[in-house]
Design an enzyme around this catalytic site. Sequence first.
Site, short mmCIF file in Angstrom:
data_model
loop_
_atom_site.label_atom_id
_atom_site.label_comp_id
_atom_site.label_asym_id
_atom_site.label_seq_id
_atom_site.Cartn_x
_atom_site.Cartn_y
_atom_site.Cartn_z
NE ARG A 110 -3.87 2.01 2.39
CZ ARG A 110 -5.12 1.98 1.95
NH1 ARG A 110 -5.61 0.90 1.41
NH2 ARG A 110 -5.89 3.05 2.05
CG HIS A 123 -7.84 0.94 -3.94
ND1 HIS A 123 -7.21 -0.05 -3.21
CD2 HIS A 123 -8.49 1.71 -3.03
CE1 HIS A 123 -7.48 0.11 -1.93
NE2 HIS A 123 -8.26 1.17 -1.79
CD GLN A 177 -12.57 0.09 -1.49
OE1 GLN A 177 -11.76 0.32 -0.61
NE2 GLN A 177 -13.85 -0.15 -1.24
CG ASP A 192 -11.87 7.90 -4.28
OD1 ASP A 192 -11.80 8.15 -3.05
OD2 ASP A 192 -10.88 7.56 -4.95
CB CYS A 212 -12.97 3.50 -1.75
SG CYS A 212 -12.42 5.16 -2.13
NE ARG A 238 -10.08 -2.66 1.14
CZ ARG A 238 -9.41 -1.55 1.42
NH1 ARG A 238 -10.03 -0.41 1.50
NH2 ARG A 238 -8.10 -1.58 1.62
N1 NVA Z 1 -8.37 7.89 -4.52
C1 NVA Z 1 -8.06 7.84 -3.12
C2 NVA Z 1 -8.23 6.46 -2.60
C3 NVA Z 1 -8.15 6.31 -1.11
C4 NVA Z 1 -8.40 4.91 -0.60
C5 NVA Z 1 -6.65 8.36 -2.91
O1 NVA Z 1 -5.77 8.03 -3.70
O2 NVA Z 1 -6.40 9.11 -1.97
#
Ligand code: NVA
Length: 252
Positions: free
Chosen positions: A29, A56, A59, A152, A195, A234
């Site tokens: 991550r 991702h 997710q 998101d 998410c 998740r």
């Molecule tokens: N698009 C968001 C996802 C967070 C789980 C980010 O990159 O911050």
Amino acid sequence: RPDIHFGKKESVKDTARVLGRIYDGILFRGFSQKTCEELAEYSGVPVWNGLTDDYHPTQILADLLTVKETFGSLDDCTVAYVGDGRNNVANSLMMGCAKAGVRYVCCTPKELWPDEASLAEAEEVAKRNGVDIRVFDDPVKGVKGANVLYTDVWVSMGEESKTAERIKMLRPYQINMDLMRATGNIDGKLMFLHCLPAFHDFNTDVTKDTGALEVTDEVFESKYSKVFDESENRMHTIKALFVSALCDRATI
Ligand code: NVA
């Protein structure tokens, strides 16, 4: 670990080989998709993408499970993503829906349309699975007929310098009750997904002056919102990924 500093004092290739001697698998991550791929190439153990700048995927497994649990099946379902159409979550959601045979609609301003090559690849997969992918810059038109409205954050990790510009650009893409109603499914098959983390109220440092950004509190707290089922899922889907990869390895 935030202090690994991939590539700073040791190449990713070397770090991968060290980690591969210690661990049975690595969930990455971080930021760079390339780092994640190099870990997979050189560590010799399964590597899962737990979030990069580009994708991702873990997710999306939880998202699709949530849809299936809530509606009973993924059949005849349209997912409409509304917001930044080319961020990590949107990229993976587009491909995940294509693979699962779920219709995908992306509602996003022209400046944030999905990357052409990724869109073409996902369209090809979607076609094989009997569904299509559509991209709209008008969210009200785009969400018509949708069963899942998904959003998101408007500013993803690493893009913080674009905050003001993005808020201006994406304000018309906020998921609110009017947009939920624009699906035509307000009394039928409809849910809201995110998410997380989500900016839906004044209770964060980022939104203490602005209030809700990508989704209103009304939608976030409504009966349509399955965001906490989604976040629980998740855990289940990632455990399933671990088991499937580690058990496969054990039988080699
Ligand atoms: N698009 C968001 C996802 C967070 C789980 C980010 O990159 O911050």
